[in-house]
Design an enzyme around this catalytic site. Structure first.
Site, PDB file in Angstrom:
ATOM      1  N   ARG A 169       2.571 -45.581 -22.834  1.00 30.44           N
ATOM      2  CA  ARG A 169       2.834 -46.895 -22.482  1.00 30.44           C
ATOM      3  C   ARG A 169       1.872 -47.761 -23.173  1.00 30.44           C
ATOM      4  O   ARG A 169       1.064 -47.781 -22.704  1.00 30.44           O
ATOM      5  CB  ARG A 169       2.698 -46.464 -21.183  1.00 30.44           C
ATOM      6  N   ARG A 214      -3.504  -1.720  -5.988  1.00 28.22           N
ATOM      7  CA  ARG A 214      -2.866  -2.861  -6.593  1.00 28.22           C
ATOM      8  C   ARG A 214      -3.054  -3.680  -7.060  1.00 28.22           C
ATOM      9  O   ARG A 214      -3.996  -3.050  -7.680  1.00 28.22           O
ATOM     10  CB  ARG A 214      -2.737  -3.424  -4.742  1.00 28.22           C
ATOM     11  N   HIS A 227      -4.065 -44.812  -7.146  1.00 27.83           N
ATOM     12  CA  HIS A 227      -3.848 -45.263  -8.508  1.00 27.83           C
ATOM     13  C   HIS A 227      -4.851 -44.614  -9.118  1.00 27.83           C
ATOM     14  O   HIS A 227      -4.900 -44.004 -10.161  1.00 27.83           O
ATOM     15  CB  HIS A 227      -4.117 -47.091  -8.582  1.00 27.83           C
ATOM     16  N   SER A 281      15.065 -39.584 -22.632  1.00 23.19           N
ATOM     17  CA  SER A 281      14.240 -39.395 -22.633  1.00 23.19           C
ATOM     18  C   SER A 281      14.078 -39.559 -21.051  1.00 23.19           C
ATOM     19  O   SER A 281      14.336 -40.632 -20.843  1.00 23.19           O
ATOM     20  CB  SER A 281      12.487 -39.753 -23.498  1.00 23.19           C
ATOM     21  N   MET A 314      -5.263  -6.975   8.678  1.00 23.87           N
ATOM     22  CA  MET A 314      -5.179  -5.515  10.047  1.00 23.87           C
ATOM     23  C   MET A 314      -5.955  -4.521  10.261  1.00 23.87           C
ATOM     24  O   MET A 314      -6.519  -4.518   8.700  1.00 23.87           O
ATOM     25  CB  MET A 314      -3.445  -5.626   9.686  1.00 23.87           C
ATOM     26  N   ARG A 366       6.840 -46.509 -26.005  1.00 24.84           N
ATOM     27  CA  ARG A 366       7.816 -47.176 -25.630  1.00 24.84           C
ATOM     28  C   ARG A 366       7.292 -48.786 -25.424  1.00 24.84           C
ATOM     29  O   ARG A 366       6.102 -48.991 -25.221  1.00 24.84           O
ATOM     30  CB  ARG A 366       7.943 -46.238 -23.832  1.00 24.84           C
ATOM     31  N   GLY A 382      13.166 -40.468 -17.768  1.00 19.74           N
ATOM     32  CA  GLY A 382      11.446 -40.790 -16.901  1.00 19.74           C
ATOM     33  C   GLY A 382      12.192 -40.851 -14.772  1.00 19.74           C
ATOM     34  O   GLY A 382      12.680 -41.027 -14.737  1.00 19.74           O
ATOM     35  N   THR A 383      11.726 -39.522 -15.168  1.00 21.07           N
ATOM     36  CA  THR A 383      12.025 -38.729 -13.915  1.00 21.07           C
ATOM     37  C   THR A 383      11.894 -39.295 -11.953  1.00 21.07           C
ATOM     38  O   THR A 383      11.943 -39.477 -11.192  1.00 21.07           O
ATOM     39  CB  THR A 383      11.871 -36.832 -13.415  1.00 21.07           C
ATOM     40  N   ASN A 384      10.128 -40.234 -12.434  1.00 22.77           N
ATOM     41  CA  ASN A 384       9.778 -40.963 -11.577  1.00 22.77           C
ATOM     42  C   ASN A 384      10.925 -42.386 -11.525  1.00 22.77           C
ATOM     43  O   ASN A 384      11.371 -41.756  -9.991  1.00 22.77           O
ATOM     44  CB  ASN A 384       8.538 -41.934 -11.842  1.00 22.77           C
ATOM     45  N   ASP A 385      10.965 -42.527 -11.808  1.00 22.86           N
ATOM     46  CA  ASP A 385      12.381 -44.042 -12.091  1.00 22.86           C
ATOM     47  C   ASP A 385      13.347 -43.311 -11.281  1.00 22.86           C
ATOM     48  O   ASP A 385      13.911 -43.945 -10.116  1.00 22.86           O
ATOM     49  CB  ASP A 385      12.563 -44.059 -12.791  1.00 22.86           C
ATOM     50  N   GLY A 437      -8.593  -7.707   5.298  1.00 29.08           N
ATOM     51  CA  GLY A 437      -9.075  -8.084   6.211  1.00 29.08           C
ATOM     52  C   GLY A 437      -8.467  -8.745   8.116  1.00 29.08           C
ATOM     53  O   GLY A 437      -8.595  -8.735   8.287  1.00 29.08           O
ATOM     54  N   CYS A 492       9.520 -37.253 -19.944  1.00 27.29           N
ATOM     55  CA  CYS A 492       8.287 -37.359 -19.735  1.00 27.29           C
ATOM     56  C   CYS A 492       8.051 -38.210 -18.235  1.00 27.29           C
ATOM     57  O   CYS A 492       7.089 -38.871 -18.277  1.00 27.29           O
ATOM     58  CB  CYS A 492       7.920 -38.641 -20.661  1.00 27.29           C
ATOM     59  N   TYR A 501      11.798 -31.103 -25.058  1.00 31.54           N
ATOM     60  CA  TYR A 501      10.927 -31.326 -25.191  1.00 31.54           C
ATOM     61  C   TYR A 501      10.675 -31.842 -23.242  1.00 31.54           C
ATOM     62  O   TYR A 501      11.318 -31.841 -23.087  1.00 31.54           O
ATOM     63  CB  TYR A 501      10.341 -32.013 -25.675  1.00 31.54           C
ATOM     64  N   LYS A 554       0.762  -1.233   0.146  1.00 30.25           N
ATOM     65  CA  LYS A 554       0.265  -0.197   0.140  1.00 30.25           C
ATOM     66  C   LYS A 554       0.757   1.029  -0.417  1.00 30.25           C
ATOM     67  O   LYS A 554       0.350   2.401  -1.597  1.00 30.25           O
ATOM     68  CB  LYS A 554      -1.160   0.197   1.207  1.00 30.25           C
ATOM     69  N   ARG A 561      -2.482   3.468   9.013  1.00 29.78           N
ATOM     70  CA  ARG A 561      -3.509   1.750   7.797  1.00 29.78           C
ATOM     71  C   ARG A 561      -2.333   1.391   7.903  1.00 29.78           C
ATOM     72  O   ARG A 561      -0.824   1.256   7.683  1.00 29.78           O
ATOM     73  CB  ARG A 561      -3.776   2.452   6.427  1.00 29.78           C
ATOM     74  N   GLU A 616      16.493 -43.628 -16.709  1.00 27.89           N
ATOM     75  CA  GLU A 616      15.664 -43.614 -15.474  1.00 27.89           C
ATOM     76  C   GLU A 616      16.414 -44.054 -14.615  1.00 27.89           C
ATOM     77  O   GLU A 616      15.734 -44.898 -13.908  1.00 27.89           O
ATOM     78  CB  GLU A 616      14.562 -43.695 -15.869  1.00 27.89           C
TER      79      GLU A 616
HETATM   80  P1  ADP Z   1      -7.879  -2.258   4.317  1.00 22.13           P
HETATM   81  O1  ADP Z   1      -6.192  -2.045   3.692  1.00 22.13           O
HETATM   82  O2  ADP Z   1      -8.701  -2.340   4.703  1.00 22.13           O
HETATM   83  O3  ADP Z   1      -8.773  -1.645   2.761  1.00 22.13           O
HETATM   84  P2  ADP Z   1      -8.052   0.793   4.397  1.00 22.13           P
HETATM   85  O4  ADP Z   1      -6.416   1.368   5.240  1.00 22.13           O
HETATM   86  O5  ADP Z   1      -7.769   1.323   2.562  1.00 22.13           O
HETATM   87  O6  ADP Z   1      -7.136  -1.188   4.642  1.00 22.13           O
HETATM   88  O7  ADP Z   1      -8.370   1.969   4.436  1.00 22.13           O
HETATM   89  C1  ADP Z   1     -10.017   1.638   5.036  1.00 22.13           C
HETATM   90  C2  ADP Z   1     -11.079   2.324   4.370  1.00 22.13           C
HETATM   91  O8  ADP Z   1     -10.558   3.992   5.085  1.00 22.13           O
HETATM   92  C3  ADP Z   1     -10.660   2.426   2.882  1.00 22.13           C
HETATM   93  O9  ADP Z   1     -11.845   2.338   2.034  1.00 22.13           O
HETATM   94  C4  ADP Z   1      -9.607   3.914   2.477  1.00 22.13           C
HETATM   95  O10 ADP Z   1     -10.265   4.163   1.392  1.00 22.13           O
HETATM   96  C5  ADP Z   1     -10.423   4.367   3.600  1.00 22.13           C
HETATM   97  N1  ADP Z   1      -8.744   5.771   4.176  1.00 22.13           N
HETATM   98  C6  ADP Z   1      -8.063   5.511   4.182  1.00 22.13           C
HETATM   99  N2  ADP Z   1      -7.177   6.242   4.818  1.00 22.13           N
HETATM  100  C7  ADP Z   1      -8.019   7.593   3.920  1.00 22.13           C
HETATM  101  C8  ADP Z   1      -8.123   9.072   4.056  1.00 22.13           C
HETATM  102  N3  ADP Z   1      -6.690   9.484   4.302  1.00 22.13           N
HETATM  103  N4  ADP Z   1      -9.589   9.759   3.957  1.00 22.13           N
HETATM  104  C9  ADP Z   1     -10.146   9.444   3.112  1.00 22.13           C
HETATM  105  N5  ADP Z   1     -10.305   8.212   3.346  1.00 22.13           N
HETATM  106  C10 ADP Z   1      -9.288   6.877   3.958  1.00 22.13           C
HETATM  107 MG    MG Z   2      -7.683   0.210   1.169  1.00 22.57          MG
HETATM  108 MG    MG Z   3       9.562 -45.870 -15.803  1.00 20.27          MG
END
Ligand code: ADP
Ligand code: MG
Ligand code: MG
Length: 912
Positions: free
Chosen positions: A560, A338, A454, A800, A103, A616, A802-805, A101, A868, A888, A23, A92, A781
């Site tokens: 085979r 991202r 099998h 060729s 942190m 083979r 035969g990397t299993n054996d 979700g 193979c 190949y 981020k 953040r 092999e």
């Molecule tokens: P997460 O990684 O869980 O998405 P974020 O750090 O991106 O958490 O923030 C959670 C929410 O808060 C996001 O919708 C983000 O756009 C908003 N947010 C974060 N920083 C600011 C800011 N400086 N001003 C306005 N909204 C913000």
């Molecule tokens: Mg975010």
């Molecule tokens: Mg074999």
């Protein structure tokens, strides 16, 4: 700088995600390419590690933070903690890898009694100010002070109920003020102290809280689950960002978007927004957000700006982006971006379109897709939103979804399958003689065995869904039912399985069909142009060869032949051949097998024409085609018992003065002689089984050793191959079969086989009146074959691996024993990184291969060399094979698209 803890968005290195987190790095990058990002800075992941080590913030950190805040103050014209013109910030988290979700984020930090008054005076908007305040108290209370959300929810709901308001948006300033007061009270009761008024105290607490969340249970579990090791992400960064407000009225908004549709990859505006809202309201589902298309009507200007933002993001990152934005009073801010996570179909589509739009190169279009992802496209998938409960759970042995009537033996599967019914074969475990059931079934379930049983191996080879080791299923073949807990499955009941995750369901669940789309074809065509190493297929039947061809196989690297022996009209001939006590009898059986093999080979050549086919010669020990001694003993026992009954029946009928000839038809044939003949035959077979018994069959009489002991077998096979070639040549094709000898240890073995082949060639050429060309090659092999590669290449025209054996031989592991007993422990404790039977052991087996290639090409620089073994379909192994200049890789048909893309990656990554 040695102890620089933090980096302003204007100076931080946008490429350094390890230091700044994903981020933070992207916030820096976006700032520096001129996008409208609120002012801010990143505290590095290194600082987080320092904190973890000392369990306190570095003593001089906050001094540096103050300098950074001063920079924001300069840029924004607002002052942190000021009673008239307050600056608020968000705090953040963000590590090198996104951990959704895991942190937390604190918004509106910097509010206290004074700054709150300032915010009201400055904006003239009490409602907005108290909305920001109550959010801050709750977020800070939760993240920094560890107060559970429910503690805040209660007073919040109480005020809403009392005012008769359903949606948060209906709350008025006075309500929000009251809520803020109650929230402060919650903090007082829960912590025993006042909510911190000092804004720098707020800030240092928040920074500490984010650092702490890195080692929180949730985050630690998540990293363990997804194998996020310290070399991938070590510590979290903290981003401190000037607040911008999407909740300052109806000309404000906050939203999230994808630069393309992540479900389909289509190039269109995609996302959702809320007017007059802040941060997480969009994702939290408190209010239903609106599709971004509505923004075009609501705020046409800003919509255009958003389109421009999206275009800039993609043009810069050359990748589909998942971004967050906020609109404050007509100004658009970008708050995060991202790389977008998309399904395989969307990745493929967007790759094609981004190239066509001139946005990215073909190289990049290929490299952005993880080859393994393509697996999704080759198998039907269950509708993701079905709500059917899981009936049984096993191991995900072969991916794909399948639905059909359950059956408990291969014959029934075949019968129903041929009659056009979809069936799922349920067995305790499967054996080679169940193979006809596999062909007929949509999917296979076993209650025993692992991912390399099998059933699993064969199903994967065929690209059929398979669950292995679903131990809760108790199958009773005789009674034709299975019991799973309380549920009783009768033959014919419809079930659905998902081999991708090992789940079994009762009834039919809708599916998304597999699609080898035009887009995928185009993409893989580009891959082929780029790649150096070719991709061949391991196939054993013409049917599979056609599938492999449709997946883009450039040849057959391994057929085979013994797999062709298993069908019901051939197995008796094979058994006759094995039971033969002299070469004449053996030849008699072989002569009957020859037409079958000839026809198979002809069809194989045709199916993949004009690509090369490597066949083979017989490899497995012969006893594999016979029943086990135990089975035979049981049968003999049963037959002897039956003999008594037949005798008794005759005596009974005679006693009643009924002539034997008047027996009802079915009994008439079952004379004592018939039963005795059956017993004799079984006894003969038992003797043979005992004769063939070996302590360690896999290291025993098999492969070319069989060919040397019983030359008539290899003679028949080579004749069938060459005759098939002749027949194809008569039809106008150019065929040059490649005959491969298994288990070779010395060139002398190859010389002997070559003599046989040359004889067969002469015979066929005379018989058909034409000239034949072929290649004779060697499997590599055994360790000795590697060591003698230079000499083998005097006769062998190709190698060729035969990397299993070869892996078994190099490790001195037997695969079954290793995988079932100690390999998991070795992997868990880090003694071995991977399962060497799945991922080529580059360090050991790979070294042998490298040496073999060098030795083998000494005299013949053009010696064709391939692999193979099953590992040949694994991207990392393909990379290695490319590096040691194999010609190949050959893998099972369903892996071919993955291998084609991986082959291109190998070449492209080589360049980088
Ligand atoms: P997460 O990684 O869980 O998405 P974020 O750090 O991106 O958490 O923030 C959670 C929410 O808060 C996001 O919708 C983000 O756009 C908003 N947010 C974060 N920083 C600011 C800011 N400086 N001003 C306005 N909204 C913000
Ligand atoms: Mg975010
Ligand atoms: Mg074999």
């Amino acid at each position: 700088m040695a102890n620089q803890y933090s980096f302003s968005f204007r100076e931080g290195d946008g490429k350094n995600k390890a230091l700044l987190g994903g981020k933070g790095a992207n916030l820096c990058e976006m700032t520096q390419i001129g996008l409208n990002v609120p002012a801010g800075f990143v505290i590095s992941t290194e600082t987080c590690l320092l904190y973890q080590e000392k369990q306190q913030l570095p003593p001089d950190l906050m001094d540096e933070v103050k300098q950074q805040i001063a920079l924001i103050e300069q840029q924004s014209g607002r002052i942190f903690g000021d009673a008239h013109n307050p600056l608020l910030v968000s705090v953040r988290s963000g590590s090198a890898i996104s951990m959704p979700g895991m942190m937390d984020t604190i918004l509106n930090l910097g509010l206290n009694q004074h700054t709150l008054a300032g915010l009201i005076a400055q904006t003239g908007d009490r409602r907005f100010a108290y909305d920001a305040y109550r959010r801050f108290i709750q977020l800070f209370g939760k993240v920094a002070l560890g107060i559970a959300d429910e503690k805040f929810d209660r007073p919040f709901e109480m005020i809403k109920n009392r005012a008769g308001i359903k949606a948060d948006i209906g709350l008025e300033a006075s309500h929000l003020e009251e809520i803020s007061e109650l929230f402060l009270e919650v903090v007082r009761t829960e912590t025993g102290s006042e909510f911190p008024e000092d804004v720098y105290e707020q800030l240092s607490c928040a920074i500490e809280a984010v650092f702490n969340s890195w080692m929180g249970k949730r985050a630690v579990d998540y990293r363990r689950e997804f194998h996020i090791t310290p070399d991938i992400a070590n510590g979290t960064a903290v981003n401190i960002v000037m607040m911008v407000f999407g909740n300052r009225g109806t000309d404000c908004a906050t939203g999230v978007g994808f630069t393309r549709n992540p479900a389909t990859g289509v190039n269109e505006m995609y996302g959702e927004y809320l007017t007059n809202a802040q941060g997480e309201d969009v994702v939290a589902g408190i209010r239903t957000p609106k599709p971004v298309s509505e923004l075009a009507q609501e705020m046409p200007d800003l919509y255009q700006q958003l389109v421009a933002l999206r275009d800039k993001l993609e043009a810069h990152y050359q990748e589909v982006q998942d971004y967050e934005y906020t609109i404050e009073r007509g100004v658009l801010y970008c708050l995060q971006t991202r790389n977008g996570k998309m399904n395989a179909a969307a990745m493929v589509k967007s790759s094609i379109e981004m190239v066509q739009e001139g946005l990215i190169s073909k190289e990049r279009a290929l490299l952005r897709i993880n080859p393994e992802l393509l697996e999704q496209l080759l198998h039907p998938q269950l509708m993701p939103d079905h709500a059917v409960p899981v009936l049984a759970q096993g191991l995900p042995a072969s991916p794909g979804a399948a639905c059909g009537a359950c059956v408990f033996d291969a014959d029934t599967a075949e019968r129903l399958g041929k009659a056009g019914h979809a069936v799922i074969l349920l067995r305790e475990e499967t054996k080679p003689e169940d193979i006809h059931g596999f062909f007929a079934a949509q999917g296979i379930v076993t209650s025993r065995g692992g991912k390399t049983s099998h059933a699993a191996v064969v199903a994967r080879g065929m690209g059929k869904a398979c669950i292995a080791g679903a131990e809760d299923i108790k199958i009773d073949v005789k009674l034709r039912h299975a019991i799973i807990g309380e549920t009783h499955l009768r033959e014919g009941d419809i079930i659905t399985i998902d081999g991708g995750n090992g789940t079994l369901y009762l009834g039919k669940i809708p599916m998304i069909p597999a699609c080898f789309s035009e887009d995928l074809k185009t993409l893989l065509h580009w891959a082929d142009e780029m790649a150096q190493i070719k991709v061949y297929a391991n196939v054993d039947t013409p049917e599979n060869a056609r599938i492999a061809a449709s997946y883009g196989a450039m040849g057959i690297g391994l057929c085979r032949t013994e797999r062709m022996f298993n069908s019901s009209e051939r197995l008796p001939l094979v058994i006759e051949m094995i039971l033969a006590n002299n070469p004449q009898d053996r030849e008699h059986a072989l002569n009957q097998l020859l037409p079958f093999q000839r026809e198979d080979f002809k069809q194989l050549f045709t199916a993949i024409y004009p690509h090369p086919v490597t066949i083979r010669l017989l490899d497995p020990p012969m006893h594999e085609f016979l029943p086990t001694a135990q089975e035979l003993e049981n049968e003999i026992h049963a037959l002897k018992h039956y003999l008594l009954i037949v005798k008794a029946q005759r005596v009974t009928l005679e006693t009643l003065n009924n002539p034997v000839s008047a027996l009802p038809a079915p009994f008439a044939q079952l004379s004592e002689e018939t039963v005795m003949a059956a017993i004799e035959k079984k006894q003969l077979m038992l003797k043979k089984v005992n004769d063939l018994c070996e302590v360690n069959p896999m290291l025993g009489h098999r492969g070319v050793r069989l060919g040397i002991s019983y030359p008539e077998i290899y003679r028949m096979q080579t004749r069938a191959i060459l005759e098939a070639a002749a027949l194809c040549i008569q039809e106008g094709m150019t065929i040059r079969p490649e005959i491969m000898v298994p288990q070779v240890i010395t060139v002398e073995e190859l010389r002997k086989v070559k003599t046989l082949v040359l004889e067969a060639q002469q015979w066929v050429e005379a018989e058909y009146g034409l000239k034949l060309a072929f290649k004779l090659g060697s499997m590599v092999e055994t360790v000795r074959a590697c060591l003698r590669a230079e000499h083998l290449s005097e006769v062998a025209e190709f190698f060729s691996f035969g990397t299993n054996d070869l892996t078994q031989a190099t490790f001195s592991f037997s695969r079954e024993d290793a995988e079932n007993k100690f390999l998991p422990l070795y992997n868990e404790s880090g003694i071995l990184q991977d399962n060497p039977f799945e991922v080529l052991d580059v360090k050991g087996v790979g070294e042998l291969m490298r040496m073999t290639v060098a030795q083998g090409r000494k005299h013949n620089p053009y010696l064709r060399i391939g692999i193979c073994g099953e590992q040949g379909g694994h991207p990392a192994s393909i990379r290695f094979c490319h590096q040691i200049k194999l010609d190949y890789v050959s893998c099972s048909a369903p892996r071919i698209p993955i291998a084609r893309l991986a082959a291109a990656h190998a070449k492209l990554l080589d360049k980088e």
